[in-house]
Design a protein around this motif. Sequence first.
Motif, PDB file in Angstrom:
ATOM      1  N   THR A   4      34.775  62.822  51.964  1.00  0.00           N
ATOM      2  CA  THR A   4      33.907  63.978  52.080  1.00  0.00           C
ATOM      3  C   THR A   4      32.599  63.712  51.372  1.00  0.00           C
ATOM      4  N   ALA A   5      31.625  64.559  51.659  1.00  0.00           N
ATOM      5  CA  ALA A   5      30.338  64.430  51.004  1.00  0.00           C
ATOM      6  C   ALA A   5      30.499  64.743  49.524  1.00  0.00           C
ATOM      7  N   THR A  55      33.703  66.026  56.725  1.00  0.00           N
ATOM      8  CA  THR A  55      33.989  64.615  56.473  1.00  0.00           C
ATOM      9  C   THR A  55      32.717  63.789  56.616  1.00  0.00           C
ATOM     10  N   ASP A  56      32.525  62.867  55.702  1.00  0.00           N
ATOM     11  CA  ASP A  56      31.378  61.966  55.770  1.00  0.00           C
ATOM     12  C   ASP A  56      31.682  60.844  56.769  1.00  0.00           C
ATOM     13  N   GLN A  60      32.617  63.407  64.574  1.00  0.00           N
ATOM     14  CA  GLN A  60      32.776  64.413  63.529  1.00  0.00           C
ATOM     15  C   GLN A  60      33.963  65.324  63.824  1.00  0.00           C
ATOM     16  N   SER A  91      29.267  58.880  58.066  1.00  0.00           N
ATOM     17  CA  SER A  91      28.067  58.037  58.170  1.00  0.00           C
ATOM     18  C   SER A  91      28.403  56.556  58.241  1.00  0.00           C
ATOM     19  N   ASP A  92      29.359  56.099  57.402  1.00  0.00           N
ATOM     20  CA  ASP A  92      29.688  54.672  57.405  1.00  0.00           C
ATOM     21  C   ASP A  92      30.337  54.250  58.725  1.00  0.00           C
TER      22      ASP A  92
END
Length: 482
Positions: free
Chosen positions: A15-16, A238-239, A231, A241-242
């Motif tokens: 998560t962020a 949830t992050d 997403q 980005s990676d």
Amino acid sequence: MEQEDQEAQRPLLATAAGSSGDGQAAATAASSSSIAVVVASTAVAVAGSFEFGISVGYSSPSQPGIMRDLDLSLAEYSVFGSILTIGAMLGAIVSGTVADRFGRRFAMAISDLLCILGYLLITFSQNFWWLDIGRLSTGCGIGLLSYVVPVYISEITPKNLRGGFATVNQFMICCGASLVYVLGTFITWRALAIIGVVPCLMQLVGLLVTPESPRWLARFGHPGEFEAVLQKLRGKGTDISDEAAEIKDFTEKFQHLPKSKMLDLFQKDYIHAVTVGVGLMVLQQFGGVNAICFYASEIFVSAGFSSGNTGMLAMVAVQIPMTGLGVLLMDKSGRRPLLMVSAAGTCLGCLLVGLSFLAKEDHWGKDLNIWLALAGILIFGGSFSLGMGGIPWVIMSEIFPINMKGAAGSLVTLVSWLGSWIVSYAFNFLLVWNSYGTFFIFATIGGLTVVFVERLVPETKGRTLEEIQASMNSSLTGPFHK
């Protein structure tokens, strides 16, 4: 190996940044959301696997009723039974192209329509022509499903869960075949054909709300939708980005490459993946699975049983729990150990069946051949269900990069169905030629499978698709090669 285990034990979702309490709660909610969406999407996909199993198993319990009602000869019914494999080869040839050009969801929808058409033709047929056309249409549908279902599941699931989820494909095939064996003893062949329509209708409805594969969206130019779908699959908050960056970067590597063709698969960059994918399918089919599954009842009778029904029920009772065990172990033990144990088990099973025929021929002892045949087929069925049934399809869905997945998937699926047809067609001739020698050949192939897996098949547990594909392709090494 220790680093891989540590990777596999990390949380599936991140998560962020935030306070530890809020972050923990958000992580739990995100994980639950992700699992729910992935489970629902997988359930819709494996409705096609259930249809696959129903179609493969349909011809066995339907044989007496169809031959009686339509006045078919044994030769005419044999055409009906085997033409499914011809249709599956036709479906396999176009499976990669359809799934790449129109998307994974559309490919599943097309296969559903083909299967529905086929079963309706079978249900209302009054002669063997409509019966065969219906069976051919159903074959085309499951040929397409046999490729697109494992590919779709592998592309939507987190790396730590991908193996187990992908193996549900084989579990549902087993359940579908078992269901028609049981129902076929109670209902007519026309009613059984109507049962074959139900999973297709369920999947068509489910596809209306099921997300498309994010990797397909990234590859074919839907960047906004790609991130939204990813997403949704990973959970709100949830992050991603990676993971999104890895998929994007890997996909961009292919944008500058010329359009792939079937012959490109045999370049040095892809030859390892092709060898693994095609090799596993050849060894799976020529290890004798269809010979034993299609003719188990006949084998039991030939070995000395008064009827094949007892042995058939015992085999079904073993296959389902062993397939379930394979699902549970896939992401814990890894693909390679399960494959090698499974292949060794099929080798032992075929060896025992071969010895049963040898014991009958040489009169070794009273009833020894019967017990050897029963033990051999149960060991073979259980071992095959544990790994060799499902894992080759899982690995096929993991090892090919997105730009080659369509062509490679068509090739591998075609090889699988061609091998299925060859073994199914040739088995009775081989049994007449040398009954015990036939199973000793199958046992030898099982032993060779262990060596093949140990030497050439990579372990894909706990790795992203991009990491797996980069490790097998020298031109893609870089940030993904770990």
